[in-house]
Every structure is written in C-alpha cells, then in structure tokens.
Scaffold this active site. Structure first.
Site, short mmCIF file in Angstrom:
data_model
loop_
_atom_site.label_atom_id
_atom_site.label_comp_id
_atom_site.label_asym_id
_atom_site.label_seq_id
_atom_site.Cartn_x
_atom_site.Cartn_y
_atom_site.Cartn_z
N MET A 6 -10.82 1.88 2.81
CA MET A 6 -10.90 3.29 2.39
C MET A 6 -11.66 3.46 1.08
O MET A 6 -11.71 4.56 0.55
CB MET A 6 -9.48 3.83 2.19
CG MET A 6 -8.62 3.80 3.42
SD MET A 6 -8.81 5.31 4.36
CE MET A 6 -7.94 4.89 5.86
N THR A 38 -12.02 -5.18 6.66
CA THR A 38 -13.25 -4.90 5.91
C THR A 38 -14.38 -5.82 6.36
O THR A 38 -15.52 -5.39 6.52
CB THR A 38 -13.00 -5.09 4.40
OG1 THR A 38 -11.90 -4.26 4.05
CG2 THR A 38 -14.22 -4.72 3.58
N LYS A 49 -1.49 -11.74 3.44
CA LYS A 49 -2.23 -11.02 4.50
C LYS A 49 -2.03 -11.72 5.83
O LYS A 49 -2.12 -12.94 5.93
CB LYS A 49 -3.72 -10.94 4.14
CG LYS A 49 -4.50 -10.05 5.10
CD LYS A 49 -5.84 -9.63 4.53
CE LYS A 49 -6.61 -8.80 5.54
NZ LYS A 49 -5.93 -7.54 5.88
N MET A 72 0.83 -1.21 0.00
CA MET A 72 0.00 0.00 0.00
C MET A 72 0.87 1.26 0.00
O MET A 72 0.50 2.26 -0.62
CB MET A 72 -0.94 -0.01 1.23
CG MET A 72 -2.19 -0.82 1.04
SD MET A 72 -3.12 -0.38 -0.44
CE MET A 72 -3.42 1.36 -0.17
N HIS A 95 -8.56 -12.92 0.57
CA HIS A 95 -7.42 -12.02 0.30
C HIS A 95 -6.21 -12.83 -0.14
O HIS A 95 -6.15 -14.04 0.07
CB HIS A 95 -7.05 -11.24 1.57
CG HIS A 95 -7.94 -10.06 1.81
ND1 HIS A 95 -9.12 -10.16 2.50
CD2 HIS A 95 -7.82 -8.75 1.46
CE1 HIS A 95 -9.70 -8.98 2.55
NE2 HIS A 95 -8.94 -8.10 1.93
N GLY A 142 -5.00 3.27 7.86
CA GLY A 142 -5.65 2.17 7.14
C GLY A 142 -5.26 0.82 7.70
O GLY A 142 -5.82 -0.20 7.31
N ALA A 187 -10.09 3.75 9.10
CA ALA A 187 -11.10 2.89 8.45
C ALA A 187 -10.45 1.60 8.00
O ALA A 187 -9.34 1.61 7.46
CB ALA A 187 -11.73 3.60 7.27
N GLY A 188 -11.14 0.48 8.24
CA GLY A 188 -10.65 -0.82 7.81
C GLY A 188 -10.70 -0.96 6.31
O GLY A 188 -10.12 -1.90 5.74
N THR A 205 -4.97 -2.57 9.60
CA THR A 205 -6.01 -3.43 10.19
C THR A 205 -5.37 -4.39 11.19
O THR A 205 -4.15 -4.38 11.38
CB THR A 205 -6.74 -4.23 9.09
OG1 THR A 205 -5.79 -5.07 8.42
CG2 THR A 205 -7.40 -3.31 8.09
P1 NAD Z 1 2.95 -4.58 3.66
O1 NAD Z 1 3.52 -5.58 4.60
O2 NAD Z 1 3.22 -4.75 2.19
O3 NAD Z 1 3.45 -3.11 4.06
C1 NAD Z 1 3.62 -2.64 5.37
C2 NAD Z 1 4.88 -1.77 5.37
O4 NAD Z 1 4.98 -1.10 6.64
C3 NAD Z 1 6.17 -2.61 5.20
O5 NAD Z 1 6.95 -2.06 4.16
C4 NAD Z 1 6.85 -2.49 6.57
O6 NAD Z 1 8.27 -2.53 6.49
C5 NAD Z 1 6.36 -1.11 7.00
N1 NAD Z 1 6.51 -0.87 8.45
C6 NAD Z 1 6.26 -1.72 9.48
N2 NAD Z 1 6.56 -1.12 10.65
C7 NAD Z 1 7.00 0.14 10.35
C8 NAD Z 1 7.47 1.24 11.13
N3 NAD Z 1 7.55 1.17 12.45
N4 NAD Z 1 7.83 2.38 10.47
C9 NAD Z 1 7.75 2.47 9.13
N5 NAD Z 1 7.34 1.43 8.33
C10 NAD Z 1 6.96 0.30 8.95
O7 NAD Z 1 1.39 -4.55 3.94
P2 NAD Z 1 0.22 -3.90 3.05
O8 NAD Z 1 -0.41 -4.94 2.22
O9 NAD Z 1 0.71 -2.64 2.42
O10 NAD Z 1 -0.85 -3.57 4.20
C11 NAD Z 1 -0.53 -2.74 5.30
C12 NAD Z 1 -1.73 -2.62 6.22
O11 NAD Z 1 -2.79 -1.91 5.55
C13 NAD Z 1 -2.33 -3.96 6.64
O12 NAD Z 1 -2.78 -3.85 7.99
C14 NAD Z 1 -3.49 -4.13 5.69
O13 NAD Z 1 -4.50 -4.99 6.17
C15 NAD Z 1 -3.97 -2.72 5.61
N6 NAD Z 1 -4.80 -2.38 4.45
C16 NAD Z 1 -5.84 -1.55 4.67
C17 NAD Z 1 -6.64 -1.12 3.62
C18 NAD Z 1 -7.73 -0.12 3.90
O14 NAD Z 1 -8.41 0.32 2.94
N7 NAD Z 1 -7.91 0.30 5.14
C19 NAD Z 1 -6.40 -1.59 2.32
C20 NAD Z 1 -5.30 -2.44 2.11
C21 NAD Z 1 -4.52 -2.84 3.19
#
Ligand code: NAD
Length: 266
Positions: free
Chosen positions: A124, A165, A158, A12, A154, A97, A121-122, A99
């Site tokens: 967006m 969501t 994940k 993301m 998913h 974002g 929001a879980g 979760t």
């Molecule tokens: P991901 O693992 O690809 O990315 C997470 C990133 O955060 C990694 O690069 C990691 O190194 C970094 N990170 C972890 N701790 C950190 C810190 N202390 N400082 C800086 N960076 C740090 O995961 P993703 O698929 O991108 O998803 C991330 C989160 O977003 C998950 O919880 C996922 O469920 C959620 N998500 C939410 C939505 C939404 O619409 N709300 C949509 C997609 C994903």
C-alpha cells in the site's frame, strides 16, 4: 468516514487503528479479532498505543461491517475471502492488504468486487507503487538480454513467500515485457538447475530479524546491472496508504481497484 479494522490486534491491525484515530475526517467503526484470540474485549485505543476510547475488539464481524463505510483487512487469505463475501452482504467497501492469496482466493475477491468496491494491493505504500511503474518502464526498455531477478527480505514472522510486494514487482516487470508472470517466474532454485532461461523472472527470499520489508529488482545485462530498491523502515507507510484507499473509495462504484488507481499512477 467510518472505518472498521479486521485483525485489529495484529502488527498491521494496531498500526491501522492508530492511523484511523489520527486521520481527520475518519472515525473508528470497530475492530475484530479471530474467535478465541486473547485480544478479544481489548480497548482499541489502548491497542493503538493511545488512551482508552471505550470501543472494544470483538469477534462479531458482521456488526463491524454493518457499522462501517469501509473495512480494512490485513489478516490471512481464508479470513479475507470470508470478509469479502460479508462485504457484499452488508454493502460495505473493502481495502485488502492481505498477501499470500491463491489464484482461487483471487477469483473469490474478483467476484465479490462485482457487487462492492474493493481496493486490493500487495503493498500500500506510495514508494513501492512508484517503484512498480519504474520497473515496468525499465523492463520494457531493456528487453530480454537483461535478466530480471527480484530479491526480498522480511522479518522472521512472515508466513508467505515470495512477498506480495515481490510478486507485485514481478507482475510489473512481466507487464513491461508483455508476458504473463506465471509463464516466466522462477520461484525456487536448488541443486543442478541448469542454466538460467532467457526471459525468466527470478525470485529470491530472505527471512530474519525485524526487517519491515526490503525489495530489489535487478536487471542484469552483459557488462552492466541496474538495481531498483525500496526499503520500508516503518509499517506506518502501509497503514497510511490503506486509509488513503478508504477515502478514495468513498465515491467509487463496485469494482476491483489497486493502489495505482488510488495514487493516480495507472
Ligand atoms: P499478524 O499475524 O501480526 O496479524 C494478522 C491478524 O489477523 C492477527 O491478529 C490475527 O489474529 C488476525 N486474524 C486472523 N484471522 C482473523 C479473522 N478471521 N478475523 C479477525 N482477525 C483475524 O500479521 P501482519 O504482519 O499484521 O500482516 C497481516 C497481512 O498483511 C499479511 O498477509 C501480510 O503479508 C500483509 N501485509 C500487507 C502489506 C501491504 O501493504 N499490502 C503490508 C504489511 C503486511
């Protein structure tokens, strides 16, 4: 509006960089990665799939918060709690974002939101937040003789389940029935479970491949069944919603908001 991205090398994070760079009126205040990450020192333009822009990813989180009007956080629950506390110290607004947060994590976010404006929001996306409104309406109209089951799928990377969501949709169904989700949710079924209890809201989780996110809320009655489904095919919908939340926050005071507020659906 100056926007910072924490976790900027994640799935993301990269999408968010791209969205900020391509949104008129928004500039990139910086991007962070966790200490030790192989992506520290990387050019944020390159991470976004653009040309280099000379802004490098850093683990100096405080500096990024100080440079930004709003920070977007899609990382992990422990990191998000630290970021929320930092936001109260630097007076930065926050869009969350992430979760998989526990009740304790959510308490931390709520107390930080007394000092700064936070959207959490879980999901967006416009579509899922609209779906949540439809689920609430359907649950209210149909009553307990219709069994509610929420099915989600998913990608295999994940780490939390049920998805944020699925829980958001569960909350919407519970609100439609005027009950508290924790009192009626059935998250796991295995072995001799006995018959389904009337009023339960069930969850089923599938994981595999590269599925961006699929959710179905099923309302199963005697002789008929309604299925309300959302399929995400591109993570860009979440990034677009997050950046929209940033601009919406511009004139907001401290408080905890969600995407229904941002999208005018509340
Ligand atoms: P991901 O693992 O690809 O990315 C997470 C990133 O955060 C990694 O690069 C990691 O190194 C970094 N990170 C972890 N701790 C950190 C810190 N202390 N400082 C800086 N960076 C740090 O995961 P993703 O698929 O991108 O998803 C991330 C989160 O977003 C998950 O919880 C996922 O469920 C959620 N998500 C939410 C939505 C939404 O619409 N709300 C949509 C997609 C994903």
């Amino acid at each position: 509006m100056k926007i910072g991205i924490v976790g900027c090398a994640g799935r993301m994070g990269r999408m968010l960089l791209k969205q900020v760079l391509e949104t008129q009126g928004c500039t990139l205040a910086g991007g962070t990665e966790r200490p030790g990450s192989e992506f520290l020192g990387q050019d944020l333009g390159i991470l976004a799939g653009h040309t280099a822009n000379g802004i490098l990813s850093t683990d100096n989180t405080r500096a990024v918060f100080e440079a930004a009007d709003v920070v977007i956080d899609f990382t992990a629950p422990a990191a998000t709690c630290c970021h929320a506390k930092l936001a109260t110290e630097t007076g930065t607004k926050l869009v969350i974002g992430t979760t998989g947060m526990t009740a304790d994590d959510l308490d931390v976010i709520a107390s930080c939101a007394e000092k700064t404006a936070i959207v959490r929001a879980g999901n967006m996306s416009m579509g899922v937040n609209l779906l949540a409104c439809l689920v609430q309406q359907a649950a209210a109209a149909l009553g307990e003789e219709f069994d509610i089951e929420i099915i989600e799928m998913h990608h295999k990377h994940k780490v939390d389940a049920p998805s944020g969501t699925a829980l958001l949709l569960g909350e919407a169904a519970a609100a439609g029935r005027n009950v508290v989700l924790d009192d009626v949710s059935q998250r796991v079924r295995d072995g001799i479970t006995g018959e389904r209890k009337a009023g339960d809201i069930g969850f089923a989780t599938l994981r595999g491949g590269d599925v961006v996110g699929e959710h179905t809320v099923m309302l199963a009655g005697a002789g008929e069944r309604i299925e309300l489904t959302h399929k995400a095919t591109d993570r860009r919908i979440f990034a677009a919603g997050a950046v929209r939340a940033c601009t919406w926050l511009a004139d907001k005071n401290a408080g905890l908001y969600d995407m229904k507020d941002v999208l005018g659906l509340s």
